[in-house]
Design an enzyme around this catalytic site. Structure first.
Site, short mmCIF file in Angstrom:
data_model
loop_
_atom_site.label_atom_id
_atom_site.label_comp_id
_atom_site.label_asym_id
_atom_site.label_seq_id
_atom_site.Cartn_x
_atom_site.Cartn_y
_atom_site.Cartn_z
N GLY A 82 14.43 117.75 105.42
CA GLY A 82 15.86 117.71 105.26
C GLY A 82 16.67 118.72 106.05
N ASP A 83 16.01 119.63 106.77
CA ASP A 83 16.75 120.64 107.53
C ASP A 83 15.95 121.08 108.74
OD1 ASP A 83 18.93 122.26 108.09
OD2 ASP A 83 18.26 123.89 106.81
N PHE A 84 15.47 120.11 109.50
CA PHE A 84 14.60 120.35 110.65
C PHE A 84 15.49 120.80 111.82
CE2 PHE A 84 11.16 119.64 113.58
CZ PHE A 84 10.01 119.61 112.81
N ASN A 85 15.79 122.10 111.87
CA ASN A 85 16.73 122.58 112.89
C ASN A 85 16.17 123.71 113.73
OD1 ASN A 85 17.44 125.27 111.82
ND2 ASN A 85 18.41 124.15 110.14
N ASN A 121 14.79 126.76 112.10
CA ASN A 121 13.64 126.59 111.20
C ASN A 121 12.36 126.15 111.92
OD1 ASN A 121 15.23 127.24 109.00
ND2 ASN A 121 15.76 125.12 108.54
#
Length: 391
Positions: free
Chosen positions: A247-250, A253
């Site tokens: 949900g937050d593959f940025n 991260n």
């Protein structure tokens, strides 16, 4: 205003006016670690975080914790979760379970460690930082109760710190797909009902926060994206493949490492961190989120091309249906909208926290270029790039 931090809504969604970030001083971390984990801290470094507080620590070799048999040579990250998520014990337990599951499947992620009580988390009433109350014009102190965890530190650099390449983007897509494939066998009932402002399905809730976008042209663009979401994506949501996602593959991260000593400047994707936004949702959202964040600061190619390289890696391990293809561009734009609107809103609540404006520095211009390009043109270009990897 501070009193509002205690009043989360029934769904656990952030509401305007809430202050949820832990107000903890770095100097208080060693005592906290000694109490909860039985370790002696020799150094503390605060890490970037949006709603939580994260600290990188190094510790002495002596262990006063019967539930730890050895030490991570790279150190640990002490995570103090925001007041809203700290109330949801099931959510934090699910984060721990997902990391342990992926670690057991060979995906490089932080590994939770047990505290002196033999559990992976502990709610602690912490000393608060009164300077933050003054800065935020708060007139009443919160309870100061936050969930505390400790995870192994994953060495390397964050993707944001190195020169972007098409190969790195391809590898990001690969890792996202491999992770999604493994998570098809991971189940957690508590994640299925999770409500979070950062979930793409909650894109319509941005209307509550859009007031923070002061520029008229930007405001108009966001409303266009929200309209497109409601008209083109919402009707198709029941038909999209679902499962557990990161949900937050940025770019903040994703961890990269120089694997070959003879090529110290050649990096490869090695790990994914920060499981704060895990959720049961649509798999297409995972790759859309990845594409969006990698578009923001790329100089090595036109930002609109980044999606093609990410998709080439992703499709090597997981196929997209035609329905997923049909909403992909709107999903990427919706994540831009979320990041930019919530960044603007959060900065109003915490002025001076420049991390909150990471996306905004180039994001508005990149989104404008992306959103103004015809959808058919964007998808055609992505497919062209994907085909170039097949030669």
């Amino acid at each position: 205003m501070c009193a509002m931090a205690e009043a989360s809504d029934a769904h656990g969604l952030l509401e305007p006016g809430q202050i949820i970030r832990p107000m903890l001083k770095k100097a208080d971390v060693p005592a906290l670690v000694a109490k909860v984990y039985g370790l002696s801290v020799v150094s503390v470094k605060e890490l970037n975080s949006y709603d939580d507080k994260n600290y990188l620590i190094q510790v002495q070799s002596k262990i006063n914790n019967t539930h730890m048999t050895d030490l991570c040579p790279h150190g640990y990250v002490v995570k103090v979760t925001n007041s809203l998520d700290s109330k949801n014990t099931n959510l934090i337990a699910a984060q721990n379970e997902m990391m342990l599951f992926l670690h057991s499947r060979g995906i490089n992620v932080p590994k939770p460690e047990k505290n002196v009580h033999g559990t992976y988390m502990m709610r602690e009433k912490l000393k608060v930082d009164m300077d933050d109350f003054v800065k935020n014009n708060t007139d009443e102190c919160p309870s100061g109760e936050y969930m505390v965890r400790m995870l192994t530190f994953v060495p390397g650099k964050i993707l944001h710190q190195v020169k972007y390449t098409s190969q790195l983007f391809f590898e990001c897509g690969e890792l996202a797909a491999k992770m999604d494939n493994e998570l098809m066998e991971f189940n957690n009932e508590h994640l299925k009902g999770r409500k979070l402002i950062w979930m793409l399905e909650n894109t319509p809730d941005l209307t509550k926060f859009i007031f923070a976008v002061r520029d008229e042209s930007r405001y108009k663009m966001i409303t266009e994206i929200l309209d497109a979401w409601n008209q083109r994506v919402v009707p198709l949501l029941p038909t999209l493949d679902r499962g557990m996602i990161h949900g937050d593959f940025n770019e903040q991260n994703i961890i990269v490492d120089a694997t070959a000593p003879e090529h110290p400047d050649e990096y490869h994707v090695s790990a994914i961190i920060d499981f704060g936004d895990i959720q049961e949702s649509c798999y297409v959202f995972e790759v859309a989120i990845t594409i969006m964040y990698l578009m923001i600061e790329v100089d090595e190619m036109p930002p609109n091309d980044a999606g093609g390289h990410v998709l080439a890696g992703y499709l090597k391990h997981r196929a997209l249906s035609e329905v997923e293809w049909s909403v992909l561009r709107e999903c990427v734009a919706a994540r831009f909208a979320q990041s930019l609107v919530m960044g603007a809103y959060s900065y109003e609540q915490d002025p001076g926290n420049e991390y909150l404006l990471t996306t905004a520095r180039r994001g508005w211009d990149v989104l404008a270029t992306f959103w103004s390009a015809p959808k058919e043109q964007v998808l055609a270009r992505w497919r062209e790039i994907i085909r170039s990897y097949e030669k």
